[in-house]
Write an enzyme that holds these catalytic residues in place. Sequence first.
Site, PDB file in Angstrom:
ATOM      1  N   MET A  32       0.843  -1.202   0.000  1.00  0.00           N
ATOM      2  CA  MET A  32       0.000   0.000   0.000  1.00  0.00           C
ATOM      3  C   MET A  32       0.876   1.248   0.000  1.00  0.00           C
ATOM      4  O   MET A  32       0.410   2.340   0.350  1.00  0.00           O
ATOM      5  CB  MET A  32      -0.947  -0.018   1.203  1.00  0.00           C
ATOM      6  CG  MET A  32      -1.899  -1.211   1.143  1.00  0.00           C
ATOM      7  SD  MET A  32      -3.428  -0.980   2.052  1.00  0.00           S
ATOM      8  CE  MET A  32      -2.797  -0.772   3.692  1.00  0.00           C
ATOM      9  N   ALA A  34       4.094   3.968   0.864  1.00  0.00           N
ATOM     10  CA  ALA A  34       4.849   4.482   2.024  1.00  0.00           C
ATOM     11  C   ALA A  34       5.930   3.455   2.363  1.00  0.00           C
ATOM     12  O   ALA A  34       6.025   2.964   3.490  1.00  0.00           O
ATOM     13  CB  ALA A  34       3.938   4.773   3.212  1.00  0.00           C
ATOM     14  N   LEU A  35       6.714   3.143   1.357  1.00  0.00           N
ATOM     15  CA  LEU A  35       7.644   2.018   1.457  1.00  0.00           C
ATOM     16  C   LEU A  35       8.739   2.255   2.486  1.00  0.00           C
ATOM     17  O   LEU A  35       9.278   3.355   2.609  1.00  0.00           O
ATOM     18  CB  LEU A  35       8.284   1.750   0.083  1.00  0.00           C
ATOM     19  CG  LEU A  35       7.304   1.407  -1.053  1.00  0.00           C
ATOM     20  CD1 LEU A  35       8.088   1.077  -2.337  1.00  0.00           C
ATOM     21  CD2 LEU A  35       6.380   0.247  -0.681  1.00  0.00           C
ATOM     22  N   HIS A  36       9.063   1.193   3.223  1.00  0.00           N
ATOM     23  CA  HIS A  36      10.154   1.216   4.195  1.00  0.00           C
ATOM     24  C   HIS A  36      10.998  -0.043   3.974  1.00  0.00           C
ATOM     25  O   HIS A  36      10.708  -0.841   3.061  1.00  0.00           O
ATOM     26  CB  HIS A  36       9.600   1.304   5.616  1.00  0.00           C
ATOM     27  CG  HIS A  36       8.534   0.284   5.917  1.00  0.00           C
ATOM     28  ND1 HIS A  36       8.785  -1.077   5.926  1.00  0.00           N
ATOM     29  CD2 HIS A  36       7.208   0.420   6.190  1.00  0.00           C
ATOM     30  CE1 HIS A  36       7.677  -1.722   6.216  1.00  0.00           C
ATOM     31  NE2 HIS A  36       6.698  -0.846   6.359  1.00  0.00           N
ATOM     32  N   HIS A  39       9.206  -3.450   3.384  1.00  0.00           N
ATOM     33  CA  HIS A  39       8.758  -3.672   2.004  1.00  0.00           C
ATOM     34  C   HIS A  39       9.951  -4.011   1.104  1.00  0.00           C
ATOM     35  O   HIS A  39       9.881  -4.899   0.261  1.00  0.00           O
ATOM     36  CB  HIS A  39       8.103  -2.407   1.435  1.00  0.00           C
ATOM     37  CG  HIS A  39       6.854  -1.969   2.130  1.00  0.00           C
ATOM     38  ND1 HIS A  39       6.794  -0.800   2.843  1.00  0.00           N
ATOM     39  CD2 HIS A  39       5.615  -2.520   2.208  1.00  0.00           C
ATOM     40  CE1 HIS A  39       5.566  -0.631   3.319  1.00  0.00           C
ATOM     41  NE2 HIS A  39       4.832  -1.664   2.957  1.00  0.00           N
ATOM     42  N   GLN A  63     -10.177  -2.770   2.329  1.00  0.00           N
ATOM     43  CA  GLN A  63      -9.654  -3.432   3.520  1.00  0.00           C
ATOM     44  C   GLN A  63      -9.579  -2.510   4.739  1.00  0.00           C
ATOM     45  O   GLN A  63      -9.065  -2.898   5.776  1.00  0.00           O
ATOM     46  CB  GLN A  63      -8.301  -4.093   3.229  1.00  0.00           C
ATOM     47  CG  GLN A  63      -7.135  -3.142   3.043  1.00  0.00           C
ATOM     48  CD  GLN A  63      -5.909  -3.902   2.558  1.00  0.00           C
ATOM     49  OE1 GLN A  63      -5.872  -4.395   1.435  1.00  0.00           O
ATOM     50  NE2 GLN A  63      -4.900  -4.024   3.409  1.00  0.00           N
ATOM     51  N   LYS A 151       5.267  -9.954   9.114  1.00  0.00           N
ATOM     52  CA  LYS A 151       4.738  -8.866   9.947  1.00  0.00           C
ATOM     53  C   LYS A 151       3.211  -8.955  10.029  1.00  0.00           C
ATOM     54  O   LYS A 151       2.614  -8.701  11.064  1.00  0.00           O
ATOM     55  CB  LYS A 151       5.177  -7.534   9.338  1.00  0.00           C
ATOM     56  CG  LYS A 151       4.297  -6.344   9.605  1.00  0.00           C
ATOM     57  CD  LYS A 151       4.667  -5.669  10.884  1.00  0.00           C
ATOM     58  CE  LYS A 151       3.769  -4.526  11.293  1.00  0.00           C
ATOM     59  NZ  LYS A 151       2.765  -4.030  10.427  1.00  0.00           N
ATOM     60  N   MET A 186       8.794  -2.508  11.562  1.00  0.00           N
ATOM     61  CA  MET A 186       8.599  -1.404  10.616  1.00  0.00           C
ATOM     62  C   MET A 186       7.183  -1.456  10.069  1.00  0.00           C
ATOM     63  O   MET A 186       6.659  -2.529   9.783  1.00  0.00           O
ATOM     64  CB  MET A 186       9.599  -1.505   9.468  1.00  0.00           C
ATOM     65  CG  MET A 186      10.985  -1.174   9.918  1.00  0.00           C
ATOM     66  SD  MET A 186      12.071  -0.957   8.504  1.00  0.00           S
ATOM     67  CE  MET A 186      13.603  -0.701   9.393  1.00  0.00           C
TER      68      MET A 186
HETATM   69  P1  AMP Z   1       1.483  -2.921   3.486  1.00  0.00           P
HETATM   70  O1  AMP Z   1       2.016  -1.877   2.563  1.00  0.00           O
HETATM   71  O2  AMP Z   1       1.517  -2.537   4.922  1.00  0.00           O
HETATM   72  O3  AMP Z   1       0.161  -3.499   3.041  1.00  0.00           O
HETATM   73  O4  AMP Z   1       2.509  -4.136   3.408  1.00  0.00           O
HETATM   74  C1  AMP Z   1       2.857  -4.699   2.165  1.00  0.00           C
HETATM   75  C2  AMP Z   1       3.646  -5.948   2.424  1.00  0.00           C
HETATM   76  O5  AMP Z   1       4.840  -5.628   3.139  1.00  0.00           O
HETATM   77  C3  AMP Z   1       2.895  -6.988   3.261  1.00  0.00           C
HETATM   78  O6  AMP Z   1       3.171  -8.283   2.762  1.00  0.00           O
HETATM   79  C4  AMP Z   1       3.485  -6.791   4.621  1.00  0.00           C
HETATM   80  O7  AMP Z   1       3.428  -7.940   5.431  1.00  0.00           O
HETATM   81  C5  AMP Z   1       4.924  -6.460   4.283  1.00  0.00           C
HETATM   82  N1  AMP Z   1       5.554  -5.763   5.382  1.00  0.00           N
HETATM   83  C6  AMP Z   1       5.108  -4.634   6.014  1.00  0.00           C
HETATM   84  N2  AMP Z   1       5.925  -4.318   7.033  1.00  0.00           N
HETATM   85  C7  AMP Z   1       6.901  -5.260   7.056  1.00  0.00           C
HETATM   86  C8  AMP Z   1       8.042  -5.483   7.885  1.00  0.00           C
HETATM   87  N3  AMP Z   1       8.339  -4.680   8.906  1.00  0.00           N
HETATM   88  N4  AMP Z   1       8.839  -6.540   7.611  1.00  0.00           N
HETATM   89  C9  AMP Z   1       8.539  -7.376   6.586  1.00  0.00           C
HETATM   90  N5  AMP Z   1       7.482  -7.209   5.767  1.00  0.00           N
HETATM   91  C10 AMP Z   1       6.673  -6.179   6.001  1.00  0.00           C
END
Ligand code: AMP
Length: 284
Positions: A32, A34-36, A39, A63, A151, A186
């Site tokens: 979604m 706001a990559l860290h 991701h 969601q 996560k 993260m």
């Molecule tokens: P999101 O953008 O939060 O929907 O996350 C996208 C993907 O990145 C999902 O598969 C998350 O589980 C994964 N993700 C988010 N934060 C972390 C993290 N700290 N470590 C590993 N994977 C992550």
Amino acid sequence: MTAPIIRTRADLREMTRGWTRAGETIGVVPTMGALHDGHLSLVARAKDMSDRVIVTIFVNPKQFNNPEDLENYPRTEHEDARKLERFVVDAIYVPDGAQMYPDGFATTVSVDGLTNVLCGAHRAGHFDGVATVVTKLFTQTSADLAFFGEKDFQQLQVVRRMARDLDLGVEVVGCPTIREMDGLAMSSRNLLLSDQARSRASALNAVMEDMAEALTKGAAIDDLLPEAKARLAAAGFGDIDYLEMRTNETLTLIDRATEPARLFAAAYMAGVRLIDNIDVPVTT
Ligand code: AMP
């Protein structure tokens, strides 16, 4: 190198068709934005395991059970594209709402069982939204492999179940949680915390680590909860949605670490809902 940003299904299909014809595997990292570094660890794994890599960025309204949460969710597309440069991915797919849910859209993918607990019990419709969008992203991108973080462990298990049940032909790869130096997992949501709340938030992982250690030594979770909750409250956490130990495969609630299990938590810090989960080694 800047990867092409693709905004429509038609353009995406045009790209993937050639890759598929050439017999290249396509690895997809749904996000979604706001990559860290969490991701980005998925992107690195995708690069290792696939011929072509597509990162998707879509803040999926279906969601979110709370309109304010959706509104406040950080959106940083330009920065995200810049962070992806060093990975040399093949495409960044950024569909808008109309691409994903055109007028008349009426289908929901719903996974039973696994979704009745943890975040599923506290966020009505959340996993239907996840399963529906992930199904669409898998088919739109022609994914062979897809990379998800531990996560969001429940999400990972839900997506695995769904891919298997619907014969989507996608290998779902789980990747370990990446943490800040103080243990905080993260998350894009961490951006919403003030400096003070951010530093207090590390208590969540610290408390969970101590609980996991005691559980592995044979303790029952009920005996640990009062102190754990008191420590979280003292650190400034408000409501705790859950703090539970569940088995890895079926997410069945257990009180002692007698089989492969994880400790799961969701709690609010300064109005921001934070989640975490960690492995609990089986009692020896
Ligand atoms: P999101 O953008 O939060 O929907 O996350 C996208 C993907 O990145 C999902 O598969 C998350 O589980 C994964 N993700 C988010 N934060 C972390 C993290 N700290 N470590 C590993 N994977 C992550």
